[in-house]
Design a protein around this motif. Structure first.
Motif, mmCIF file in Angstrom:
data_model
loop_
_atom_site.group_PDB
_atom_site.id
_atom_site.type_symbol
_atom_site.label_atom_id
_atom_site.label_comp_id
_atom_site.label_asym_id
_atom_site.label_seq_id
_atom_site.Cartn_x
_atom_site.Cartn_y
_atom_site.Cartn_z
ATOM 1 N N THR A 43 21.160 -2.056 32.074
ATOM 2 C CA THR A 43 21.720 -2.829 30.961
ATOM 3 C C THR A 43 21.256 -2.256 29.623
ATOM 4 O O THR A 43 21.972 -2.361 28.626
ATOM 5 C CB THR A 43 21.371 -4.330 31.063
ATOM 6 O OG1 THR A 43 19.963 -4.491 31.137
ATOM 7 C CG2 THR A 43 22.051 -4.964 32.258
ATOM 8 N N LEU A 55 25.999 -13.081 35.935
ATOM 9 C CA LEU A 55 24.635 -12.893 36.446
ATOM 10 C C LEU A 55 23.915 -14.233 36.469
ATOM 11 O O LEU A 55 23.596 -14.784 35.429
ATOM 12 C CB LEU A 55 23.861 -11.900 35.583
ATOM 13 C CG LEU A 55 24.434 -10.489 35.496
ATOM 14 C CD1 LEU A 55 23.666 -9.680 34.469
ATOM 15 C CD2 LEU A 55 24.405 -9.809 36.853
ATOM 16 N N GLY A 66 27.524 -11.196 30.889
ATOM 17 C CA GLY A 66 26.335 -11.270 31.743
ATOM 18 C C GLY A 66 25.959 -12.694 32.091
ATOM 19 O O GLY A 66 25.569 -12.991 33.224
ATOM 20 N N TYR A 111 15.757 -10.698 32.548
ATOM 21 C CA TYR A 111 15.474 -9.297 32.856
ATOM 22 C C TYR A 111 16.619 -8.409 32.366
ATOM 23 O O TYR A 111 16.394 -7.378 31.729
ATOM 24 C CB TYR A 111 15.272 -9.160 34.369
ATOM 25 C CG TYR A 111 15.032 -7.772 34.883
ATOM 26 C CD1 TYR A 111 13.817 -7.126 34.669
ATOM 27 C CD2 TYR A 111 15.995 -7.106 35.632
ATOM 28 C CE1 TYR A 111 13.578 -5.860 35.172
ATOM 29 C CE2 TYR A 111 15.772 -5.847 36.141
ATOM 30 C CZ TYR A 111 14.565 -5.226 35.913
ATOM 31 O OH TYR A 111 14.339 -3.978 36.408
ATOM 32 N N HIS A 112 17.846 -8.816 32.626
ATOM 33 C CA HIS A 112 19.016 -8.047 32.206
ATOM 34 C C HIS A 112 19.230 -8.147 30.700
ATOM 35 O O HIS A 112 19.585 -7.157 30.053
ATOM 36 C CB HIS A 112 20.262 -8.533 32.947
ATOM 37 C CG HIS A 112 20.179 -8.370 34.425
ATOM 38 N ND1 HIS A 112 20.062 -7.143 35.048
ATOM 39 C CD2 HIS A 112 20.180 -9.284 35.427
ATOM 40 C CE1 HIS A 112 20.004 -7.311 36.356
ATOM 41 N NE2 HIS A 112 20.070 -8.610 36.613
ATOM 42 N N ASN A 145 15.848 -4.311 32.563
ATOM 43 C CA ASN A 145 16.770 -3.530 33.373
ATOM 44 C C ASN A 145 17.214 -2.280 32.604
ATOM 45 O O ASN A 145 17.859 -2.388 31.567
ATOM 46 C CB ASN A 145 17.991 -4.388 33.723
ATOM 47 C CG ASN A 145 18.908 -3.725 34.709
ATOM 48 O OD1 ASN A 145 18.868 -2.522 34.916
ATOM 49 N ND2 ASN A 145 19.764 -4.519 35.322
#
Length: 141
Positions: A109, A37, A33, A43-44, A106
């Motif tokens: 995830t 990302l 990630g 957030y994830h 999220n």
């Protein structure tokens, strides 16, 4: 409750291996990630680690359910197992629903983190070998 969980984990090497597998999968997903990302990483990440914690709690709850069902007769054991399974699924749906409504993490995830339980279960033979190799090295020193 904290004492009961620590007693349950300390006496069950398979559960420890499963929890280690969930943590390893979470770390692997976090690294991937971080690479891919660039936006909303927090957030994830919150979703991923919340899912991983849920997966660990599910593993501990499954262990407790099995321990409870083993001492019962077949019909009672089946009822207990069914009830506890429904409870775990309801908890997943509730947690993911709260995440979607409040939008603080999220949910996809989080689902990935929860699926870490499946990955850890399939990878448990490898984790078992690693644990025993580590334990043998610990005993030699």
């Amino acid at each position: 409750m904290k004492k009961r969980i620590s007693e349950m984990v300390s006496g069950n090497l398979t559960l420890c291996e499963l929890l280690a597998g969930i943590l390893f999968f979470g770390m692997l997903c976090q690294i991937v990630g971080c690479i891919f990302l660039k936006e909303n990483l927090l957030y994830h990440s919150v979703g991923l680690w919340l899912g991983a914690v849920v997966a660990m709690l599910m593993a501990v709850h499954m262990n407790a359910s099995i321990q409870k069902a083993v001492v019962l007769d077949a019909d009672s054991a089946e009822k207990v197992a069914r009830k506890d399974t429904i409870l775990r699924y309801f908890a997943i749906v509730l947690i993911l629903g709260v995440m979607m409504v409040l939008d603080f993490a999220n949910p996809l995830t989080a689902f990935l983190g929860i699926m870490g339980l499946k990955v850890a279960a399939y990878g448990q033979p490898l984790t078992h070998k690693l644990f025993h190799k580590f334990i043998k090295e610990e005993n030699i020193s």
